[in-house]
Each structure stands twice: as structure tokens, then as C-alpha cells.
Design an enzyme around this catalytic site. Structure first.
Site, PDB file in Angstrom:
ATOM      1  CE1 TYR A  22      -3.508   0.287  -8.786  1.00  0.00           C
ATOM      2  CE2 TYR A  22      -1.562   1.623  -8.345  1.00  0.00           C
ATOM      3  CZ  TYR A  22      -2.938   1.462  -8.296  1.00  0.00           C
ATOM      4  OH  TYR A  22      -3.721   2.442  -7.758  1.00  0.00           O
ATOM      5  CE1 TYR A  78      -3.846  -2.310   0.474  1.00  0.00           C
ATOM      6  CE2 TYR A  78      -2.501  -3.309   2.201  1.00  0.00           C
ATOM      7  CZ  TYR A  78      -3.602  -3.349   1.357  1.00  0.00           C
ATOM      8  OH  TYR A  78      -4.448  -4.423   1.394  1.00  0.00           O
ATOM      9  CB  SER A  79       0.866   4.269  -2.136  1.00  0.00           C
ATOM     10  OG  SER A  79       1.287   3.578  -3.294  1.00  0.00           O
ATOM     11  CD  GLU A 123       4.495   3.721  -6.854  1.00  0.00           C
ATOM     12  OE1 GLU A 123       3.613   3.947  -6.000  1.00  0.00           O
ATOM     13  OE2 GLU A 123       5.704   3.867  -6.632  1.00  0.00           O
ATOM     14  CB  CYS A 134       0.270   6.992  -8.704  1.00  0.00           C
ATOM     15  SG  CYS A 134       0.198   5.561  -7.590  1.00  0.00           S
TER      16      CYS A 134
END
Length: 434
Positions: free
Chosen positions: A434, A222-223, A432, A392
Site C-alpha cells: 500500500y 486494518y489487517s 498486499e 505485506c
């Protein structure tokens, strides 16, 4: 065995003990060599071309593992899926038994390194537009030093215990929100134990209990959503933005192991943490540096930390200049985390742009669409060596965002090849996804 016919390879492997299952490697692999199941990420030796795209973005270094192997003995993906740890290097005796002498092993390692560089160049030249090639793997020159991997399977301390000091929902509840998702802002306190972090880093949370195979759960990444001096300034704490999906695409109930565990935590509960991770997705600290943030959903977590750190610096009179721009996308306004607090930030402090793709009665708008609308304001920032860009969110947004930056540059009379190369080399464009 006939040594002249023994083919030797440098097999690329992922360390299951260190990997935090962030999916960065699989998402970025241009040849589909990386796959995963519910436990492990693995590399198919038959597909891997040593292009090295997956190595720099890995936040833990778990991806950077190699074994000198006879090709006929290469570990299959099915074998790798069963691993709890990497196998040991084959000894000289074991290699010799398979027709490989020491000189051959050293030679193939050197050849593999050369091939990796060559294949990387070919992969870039043969791809019409490879957005990942512009992502920086180094931090901005003025970024603070990041501490990484202080806690984890191969660190002196396996985990650190944090205490939950806050858990609040940060998306609206209503007819158009809350049926298939649930986003929470969770605060973890580390007490007197050292856990230094910076904006843009992430941590791993280890859910309690066992998986379907009777093994301990792997960490979920987790960021961090808070600035370096804590969610509560001056305290040893941090915050996370966590979304759990409540229904799948067919409307069936679903509960993710990590996100469900985290969103149900109560104040006072204890959590096992590893990390921190990440040493490149960091903000510049020099005066007059600009930050452009582009995100969707919980990809807003690092952007919140960056924004709050700059806000605190400005409030204390300790920061000189610097512009902030935010492009924030979600399906609807109700799904956008922190919508209310964002509205209260001073307009002369941050330039906020929203993009909603599922607003009833309105055309679909994505962050890249709004970026093109703001081209006149983005172009000077693209041409300014003091500007850093941060992206992100879901992998699907990455190409559109980088293409939008290319279009903004081209329309402004800038050469994108030059601009894009500078953004990467100078640590100014960070992806970043995902």
C-alpha cells in the site's frame, strides 16, 4: 445529434459507499488514472486504458463498476470526488438523447472487455519488470473458505459493534523510538455476534464524528493480526496492529483520524466495524505446506496471525510438517512490532530474519538484501509447489522483493518466467502492499 459521431465508452468508476480507501488501486494503476482526496478514490476516463490491473486486488469489489457513457458526458474526476454514492446507469432514453442506441451500448461493452484483455497483455510486455503481474488473485488450493462483506454499507447489517478488550503498545519507548510513531496491539471482542475471519483478512473501522466537510468519516482498513480462533483462543475476538504517525517529515505534529482514534481507545470502548474483507491472501492448510512471509512495519499483522495459527496447530499435534520463514524489516529494532515475542518462538518452528535500515553505525539492510543472503534456503522452497509466499508492507518494497525472488530462482538454475507464472496461477505469491 449525429449518432455516427457519438463516441461511447465504458467508464470505469469506484463505488464510494463500499470503498475502504486502502489505496491498493491507486498504487497498482500503471497509467496513473486513479487519484484520491480526503474522501474519495476516482478514475480519470481520459487516462484509464481498461488494463484491469486494479480490479482483482480490490478487497471489497468497489473498483469493479462500469457505466456506458457518451465520452463527452463522462464523469470527470472532480465530479466523482463529490459523490457519496454511484450515479444510476443512464437509461436507454437518456442514452438515446445523447445519440447512443441500445445496440451501440452493448457493442462498446463487448469491445471494452476485449480491449481490457489486449491492453493487459501489452502493459505486461512493455514493462521491463512489473512485479504486480506475479501477484496471485486466487487463494491456495487448500485455503479455508473466507466470508467477506458480511457488514457494510450495502450489506443487510451496516456495521457490527465490537468492544475493546485490550490495547497495548508493542514498540519500545526511548530516545530512538516513540518520537514520530506509536504502534499498538488492539483486541476487539464481538460477543455473540457472528464475525468469522481467517488469517490474512482485514476489517474496516469507522471513526466517530464528522470530517472537515461535515460528513461521516469513511472506514479505515486494518489487517487482522490474530488467528481464526481468536486472539484469545476459543473466543469471538480478533486483534489489530495499528501504527499512528505523530510527526510528519518536517517534524510537525500530525494525527491520523483512524489510527489516532484506535490507539487512544480504552478497554470497554465500543467500535463500529465493517467487513471482513479479502478472499485471496489466505494460507494453505494442507500437510507439509510451507509459508514464507516478507513484511515491514505493520505489514507484520497478517504474518502474526499466520504464525500463531501454525504455532497453535503444532502445539496441539494437529499439523504435519511445513516450514515457516519470516523476513521482517524496520528502520530500527525499536520500531519493530512484537520484537520480544518473536525472539521466544522455537528456532525449529520458524526461521526468522530481521533487516534494519537505520541502525546507527550499521549499513542499511532491507528485506530483499536478507532474502538474497538466504538464497540457498529460499531456492528449494521456490521450487516446491507446497510453498506459498506472502508480501505485506509499503508499496515501495514490492518490486525489490519480487526481484529478489527472481534472482534466487535464476541463481538456482530455475526459469523465472515459468516459476513466476506458476506462483500466480497456483495462488502461491500474494502481494498486499500500500
Amino acid at each position: 445529434m449525429d449518432m455516427s459521431t457519438t463516441i461511447v465508452i465504458q467508464q470505469h468508476l469506484i463505488d464510494p459507499e463500499i470503498c475502504i480507501r486502502c489505496n491498493t488501486c491507486e498504487a497498482i494503476c500503471p497509467v496513473g488514472a486513479i487519484t484520491h482526496d480526503s474522501r474519495n478514490y476516482v478514475v480519470d476516463a481520459e487516462k484509464c486504458n481498461l488494463c484491469m490491473h486494479c480490479v482483482p486486488p480490490c478487497p471489497t469489489g468497489s473498483i469493479d463498476n462500469w457505466r456506458t457513457m457518451p465520452r463527452i458526458k463522462a464523469y470527470s474526476p472532480d465530479e466523482q470526488l463529490l459523490w457519496d454514492e454511484l450515479p444510476a446507469e443512464l437509461s436507454a432514453e437518456q442514452l438515446a438523447e445523447n445519440g447512443v442506441d441500445a445496440a451501440a451500448g452493448e457493442a462498446v461493452a463487448a469491445e471494452a472487455e476485449t480491449a481490457a484483455e489486449a491492453n493487459s497483455t501489452v502493459a505486461h510486455s512493455e514493462t521491463s519488470f512489473n512485479s504486480a503481474q506475479y501477484g496471485a488473485t486466487l487463494p491456495p488450493w487448500s485455503a479455508a473458505h473466507a466470508y467477506t462483506n458480511l457488514y457494510g454499507p450495502k450489506a443487510a447489517e451496516k456495521t457490527i459493534t465490537a468492544t475493546v478488550s485490550g490495547n497495548v503498545r508493542v514498540t519500545e519507548v526511548g530516545q530512538t523510538a516513540g518520537s514520530d510513531y506509536d504502534t499498538h496491539h488492539i483486541v476487539l471482542d464481538f460477543g455473540s455476534l457472528p464475525f468469522p475471519v481467517l488469517e490474512g483478512q482485514s476489517i474496516g473501522i469507522i471513526p466517530p464524528g464528522l470530517d472537515a466537510k461535515g460528513k461521516a468519516h469513511h472506514a479505515r482498513q486494518y489487517s487482522i493480526a490474530s488467528p481464526r480462533n481468536g486472539e484469545r483462543p476459543g473466543y469471538n475476538n480478533l486483534s489489530l496492529t495499528i501504527k499512528r504517525v505523530l510527526e510528519d517529515h518536517q517534524g510537525q505534529p500530525v494525527r491520523g483520524v483512524g489510527s489516532n482514534y484506535m490507539c487512544d481507545l480504552q478497554v470497554g470502548d465500543k467500535v463500529q466495524v465493517i467487513g471482513p474483507f479479502g478472499a485471496s491472501f489466505l494460507i494453505p492448510n494442507h500437510p507439509r505446506s510451507n509459508i514464507v512471509m516478507i513484511c515491514t512495519g505493520t505489514g507484520s499483522a497478517p504474518m502474526r496471525g499466520m504464525t500463531e495459527w501454525r504455532r497453535r496447530l503444532r502445539a496441539s499435534g494437529k499439523f504435519e510438517g511445513g516450514k515457516l520463514m519470516l523476513f521482517f524489516g524496520a528502520r530500527t529494532q525499536e520500531e519493530l512490532p512484537y520484537f520480544g515475542p518473536l525472539q521466544n518462538l522455537p528456532k525449529d518452528f520458524i526461521d526468522i530474519n530481521f533487516a534494519f535500515s537505520r541502525t546507527p553505525g550499521q549499513p542499511k539492510r532491507y528485506v530483499q538484501d536478507v532474502m538474497r543472503e538466504r538464497a540457498a534456503d529460499l531456492a528449494p522452497l521456490l521450487n516446491d509447489a507446497n510453498t506459498c509466499f506472502y508480501v505485506c508492507g509499503l508499496k515501495s518494497m514490492e518490486e525489490g522483493v519480487v526481484l529478489a525472488l527472481r534472482d534466487v530462482a535464476t541463481q538456482a538454475g530455475l526459469d523465472w518466467d515459468t516459476v513466476g507464472a506458476s506462483l500466480k496461477k497456483e495462488g502461491r505469491l500474494h502481494l498486499e502492499t500500500y
